[in-house]
Scaffold this motif. Structure first.
Motif: not given
Length: 442
Positions: A37-40, A54-59, A105-110, A384-387
């Motif tokens: 989260l710090t390095f987002l 990035i919000g979806f990835a955090a969520s 992005y795909t790798q980050f989500l996984l 985080p997603l809605f944010a």
């Protein structure tokens, strides 16, 4: 290490060693998730992602984390807390190492999904262990101390890792390779110092008979009826679902703000990497004090969870409403708001997670915590997603005003739910006409 009891005075014993190890292991857990989260802001630039992505990835982490809660609680009750925590630490340590290799992005989500599944199997077993090791009159403080992990870790981690990254020329990837080392140490600490139940350490001679008797005398247990009726009986308690809703809104505030605080400081207020790390740590530095204060107030003064919860939720509302409106350049005001939000938002943790330990028998605490925290973590998933969709690009820059208004609304809804939550112990009875105390009261 023995416990000597004289009247109301109880000296330290091995249960505090167990609690200390649980605390340290969860710090390791938090090092991994808070670092991401710090390095987002840097990850977003490196992978060329939008705020929505990035919000979806955090969520998505919290979606996997929520699913894992349910199985984690059930497994803790069935195969033992220590075994489930061990598996969790192995998984999230491996995934953390792999985070440094992410290229798209795909790798980050996984990776986020894998981290959520691994870390999601850590929390409920840790709570079940506290339920097995601490008597009723110490649960608030024990749970509060454990809960300082999500105040202490965010207070120190951003500072440590941003300074390391700056020393490495902004290389955030190397940080994740290094973070695998604490996980390896954690596995050893878990299996050497922690056991599922006090009986195990009594046999090994690490726990005195006096402390064992003291612990057992203060546990909330209904083993006979739990075996006869099963854990499903607690599903009939409407307060279980109210508590899950309380967690939903509470975690929406905490993880929504935690997910976006570094981006808020970096983008809306224009702080550099080091300053952003220091500023984002402020709410959690004061949270260490407020979390312990909340647990102490419950144990020593109120003997209930609701008064502390209402203080936390209601006071946080105006603070969060104003947070996103602090003008750029008003650093003193921003620091004050960060400190106040950290204090009142985090006062809740010792009491909110003590609630299932106080209401339900220890034999079903793992399942109760797992189910309710699983539902609650959906708030951490959605927030985080809605944010990400509420972040606005204006003529003067990027604004997070609506984001913090959403967090304030969640705090208000948490207060409403808390008002209706009943706290008396849930009684499991074999007579199907006597379902225990399942009503709603103010």
């Amino acid at each position: 290490m023995a416990v000597i009891q004289t009247g109301a005075k109880k000296l330290w014993g091995y249960r505090y060693v167990v609690l200390g190890m649980l605390w340290l292991l969860y710090i390791i857990n938090y090092f991994d998730r808070i670092s991401v989260l710090t390095f987002l802001p840097l990850i977003r630039k490196d992978l060329d992602l939008t705020h929505q992505e990035i919000g979806f990835a955090a969520s998505i982490f919290f979606f996997a984390y929520a699913i894992a809660q349910v199985s984690a609680g059930y497994l803790a009750d069935k195969i033992g807390s220590r075994r489930v925590m061990g598996i969790a630490i192995v998984v999230f340590t491996a995934v953390t190492f792999l985070t440094g290799m992410v290229r798209n992005y795909t790798q980050f989500l996984l990776i986020r999904l894998g981290l959520g599944l691994g870390e999601g199997h850590h929390f409920s077993p840790a709570n079940r262990t506290i339920a097995d090791w601490f008597p009723k009159n110490e649960k608030g403080r024990a749970t509060a101390f454990f809960s300082t992990t999500w105040a202490f870790a965010p207070a120190i981690i951003p500072v440590v890792i941003t300074y390391l990254a700056a020393a490495l020329g902004g290389d955030w990837r190397t940080i994740f390779y290094l973070l695998a080392l604490p996980g390896i140490v954690g596995i050893f600490l878990l299996y050497y110092f922690v056991s599922d139940k006090p009986e195990d350490m009594l046999k090994k001679g690490r726990l005195s008979q006096e402390e064992y008797d003291y612990i057992k005398a203060g546990l909330i247990s209904d083993e006979g009826n739990v075996k006869k009726l099963g854990v499903g009986v607690i599903l009939k308690d409407i307060n279980l679902w109210l508590y899950a809703l309380q967690l939903f809104f509470t975690l929406a505030v905490y993880w929504g703000s935690t997910s976006w605080i570094s981006s808020f400081l970096y983008e809306q207020h224009g702080f550099n990497l080091k300053t952003m790390g220091m500023m984002s740590a402020l709410p959690y530095a004061v949270a260490i004090v407020s979390t312990m204060l909340g647990g102490t107030l419950m144990d020593k003064f109120f003997h209930r969870t609701k008064p502390v919860a209402m203080i936390s939720f209601l006071t946080a509302i105006p603070i969060l409403m104003y947070m996103g409106q602090v003008p750029k350049g008003s650093t003193g005001t921003l620091i004050l708001m960060l400190i106040l939000s950290g204090f009142f938002v985090n006062m809740i943790w010792g009491v909110i997670y003590a609630y299932p330990q106080l209401r339900y028998p220890k034999e079903v605490v793992g399942s109760a915590v797992g189910l309710t925290n699983g539902i609650g973590q959906l708030g951490a998933f959605l927030s985080p997603l809605f944010a990400g969709y509420l972040v606005e690009k204006t003529a003067s820059g990027i604004s997070y005003d609506k984001v913090f208004l959403m967090f304030a609304a969640c705090s208000a809804l948490a207060a409403v739910v808390t008002y209706f939550l009943k706290e008396e112990p849930f009684v499991i009875k074999t007579d199907e006409t006597q379902k225990g105390d399942t009503g709603i009261s103010a």
